[in-house]
Design a protein around this motif. Structure first.
Motif, PDB file in Angstrom:
ATOM      1  N   LYS A 152       8.282  46.666   2.640  1.00 52.62           N
ATOM      2  CA  LYS A 152       8.744  46.224   1.327  1.00 52.62           C
ATOM      3  C   LYS A 152       9.779  45.113   1.458  1.00 52.62           C
ATOM      4  CE  LYS A 152       9.410  49.069  -2.015  1.00 52.62           C
ATOM      5  NZ  LYS A 152       9.891  50.188  -2.862  1.00 52.62           N
TER       6      LYS A 152
ATOM      7  N   LEU B 284       3.356  36.609   3.879  1.00 53.21           N
ATOM      8  CA  LEU B 284       3.875  37.901   4.320  1.00 53.21           C
ATOM      9  C   LEU B 284       3.940  37.972   5.838  1.00 53.21           C
ATOM     10  CD1 LEU B 284       4.740  40.861   3.813  1.00 53.21           C
ATOM     11  CD2 LEU B 284       2.296  41.448   3.743  1.00 53.21           C
TER      12      LEU B 284
ATOM     13  N   PHE C 252      -3.539  42.021  -2.074  1.00 58.39           N
ATOM     14  CA  PHE C 252      -2.893  40.773  -1.691  1.00 58.39           C
ATOM     15  C   PHE C 252      -3.875  39.604  -1.747  1.00 58.39           C
ATOM     16  CE2 PHE C 252      -0.416  44.003   0.648  1.00 58.39           C
ATOM     17  CZ  PHE C 252       0.868  43.676   0.225  1.00 58.39           C
TER      18      PHE C 252
ATOM     19  N   PHE D  18       7.975  41.903   2.190  1.00 55.74           N
ATOM     20  CA  PHE D  18       7.307  41.359   1.002  1.00 55.74           C
ATOM     21  C   PHE D  18       8.319  40.686   0.082  1.00 55.74           C
ATOM     22  CE2 PHE D  18       5.380  41.866  -3.298  1.00 55.74           C
ATOM     23  CZ  PHE D  18       4.272  41.060  -3.094  1.00 55.74           C
TER      24      PHE D  18
ATOM     25  N   ALA E 275       9.211  37.425   1.466  1.00 52.04           N
ATOM     26  CA  ALA E 275       8.111  36.464   1.335  1.00 52.04           C
ATOM     27  C   ALA E 275       8.019  35.890  -0.067  1.00 52.04           C
ATOM     28  CB  ALA E 275       6.789  37.130   1.710  1.00 52.04           C
ATOM     29  N   ASN E 276       8.833  36.412  -0.980  1.00 55.43           N
ATOM     30  CA  ASN E 276       8.848  35.932  -2.365  1.00 55.43           C
ATOM     31  C   ASN E 276      10.272  35.560  -2.774  1.00 55.43           C
ATOM     32  OD1 ASN E 276       5.973  36.547  -3.695  1.00 55.43           O
ATOM     33  ND2 ASN E 276       6.459  38.181  -2.257  1.00 55.43           N
TER      34      ASN E 276
ATOM     35  N   VAL F 129       4.626  47.316  -3.586  1.00 55.79           N
ATOM     36  CA  VAL F 129       3.600  47.302  -2.544  1.00 55.79           C
ATOM     37  C   VAL F 129       3.868  48.381  -1.505  1.00 55.79           C
ATOM     38  CG1 VAL F 129       3.146  44.851  -2.831  1.00 55.79           C
ATOM     39  CG2 VAL F 129       4.854  45.577  -1.184  1.00 55.79           C
TER      40      VAL F 129
ATOM     41  N   GLU G  79      -0.640  35.148  -0.284  1.00 64.31           N
ATOM     42  CA  GLU G  79       0.385  36.181  -0.144  1.00 64.31           C
ATOM     43  C   GLU G  79       0.375  36.785   1.257  1.00 64.31           C
ATOM     44  OE1 GLU G  79       1.018  38.042  -4.607  1.00 64.31           O
ATOM     45  OE2 GLU G  79      -0.719  38.675  -3.438  1.00 64.31           O
TER      46      GLU G  79
END
Length: 324
Positions: free
Chosen positions: A229, A119, A111, A232, A235-236, A247, A115
């Protein structure tokens, strides 16, 4: 622009792009990988119209100088293409989330600072109607795994009696090699753990675990991984989940190790002399497992004069980092 693809696989690739665009994603998200795969097929499998194992694993041979992040994005593209074609009833190879190609093992995801910031922002913002302690628990356990470089199970299975909130010391007993060790939390981490512990004591006073579920037992490993997951992905936003790297919570431990090595190099330390300390802290049985983390550093750091490659090269093992 996707009409410029020329290989036998081009119609399938164009179909997938058109579908993704219909869902609101930008065509430009897929074009670089699509063109790369198309060029590879033109050179090696010009008449192949199916996404086969040979096509995928051949294309995913890591390029010299290719970053881990971009490698993961290519793997995510290949996995997404396989899933799309399979959903259309077209027999296709779907790349597993853990895969090997030749001598290469699954590459950890490291990361970036931004990121990690995003996260943990998402993790801290989540809530739970069913369990008021759960959001604070997840914020604490994921930070503990990251800041102390723990294996996920070492954090998940942590006993209440093993945490000294006065000194910040943690006795790790649920280890891979059944060898106990002590790690020390930072002051900030100790403060967060103490705040969490007060809420946990009120909710689950009889549970022997530091991070109990509603029944007083540890959360399961798959449950924790699925939560991670999902965080993540959240977060995107706006990024096709198929394009995201697969991840794992374990990648927080990898990030801890690479960050420690980077700090030592930045301060002019000799890595060969510092590695035994990192080995002891992380609980590696062999020093060679710690040495492997050097290969995850950015290229400019790998070339640093602080790395004695002649000495380290003799210790490089063939290890599977996600098990170590």
């Amino acid at each position: 622009m996707s009409r410029c693809l020329k290989s036998g696989l081009a119609p399938a690739i164009r179909s997938m792009i058109d579908y993704k665009v219909s869902l609101g994603y930008e065509e430009s998200t897929y074009l670089p990988r699509s063109r790369s795969l198309d060029r590879y097929c033109m050179e090696h499998f010009p008449d192949e119209t199916s996404l086969t194992r040979e096509v995928v694993t051949g294309w995913l041979e890591r390029h010299p100088g290719e970053s881990i992040g971009y490698f993961h994005s290519r793997a995510g593209y290949a996995r997404g293409l396989g899933k799309y074609l399979a959903s259309m009833g077209i027999p296709s190879f779907i790349l597993p989330e853990k895969f090997t190609s030749g001598r290469s093992c699954f590459l950890p995801y490291i990361f970036t600072d931004s990121e990690l910031k995003e996260l943990f922002h998402v993790i801290d913002a989540q809530g739970s109607r069913e369990n008021s302690l759960q959001p604070f628990l997840l914020s604490t356990v994921f930070r503990l795994i990251y800041t102390c470089g723990l294996r996920p199970n070492e954090g998940r299975m942590l006993k209440r009696e093993s945490v000294n909130l006065k000194t910040g010391e943690i006795l790790i007993t649920e280890t891979k090699g059944h060898k106990e060790r002590i790690v020390v939390m930072s002051n900030d981490m100790t403060g967060l753990a103490a705040s969490y512990a007060r809420l946990r004591d009120a909710a689950y006073p009889d549970s022997p675990y530091f991070f109990p579920d509603r029944n007083g037992n540890p959360y399961s490993s798959p449950w924790m991984q699925n939560k991670f997951k999902a965080f993540f992905a959240a977060a995107n936003p706006g990024v096709d989940p198929d394009m995201l790297p697969p991840v794992r919570i374990y990648d927080l431990r990898h990030r801890f190790a690479s960050a420690a090595l980077s700090r030592w190099l930045d301060s002019g330390e000799n890595l060969f002399n510092r590695l035994p300390y990192l080995r002891a802290y992380m609980g590696h049985k062999e020093l060679s497992a710690t040495v492997y983390y050097i290969h995850l550093l950015p290229e400019n750091l790998v070339k640093s004069a602080g790395i004695d490659w002649d000495s380290l090269r003799r210790m490089i093992p063939e290890v599977e980092l996600w098990d170590e």
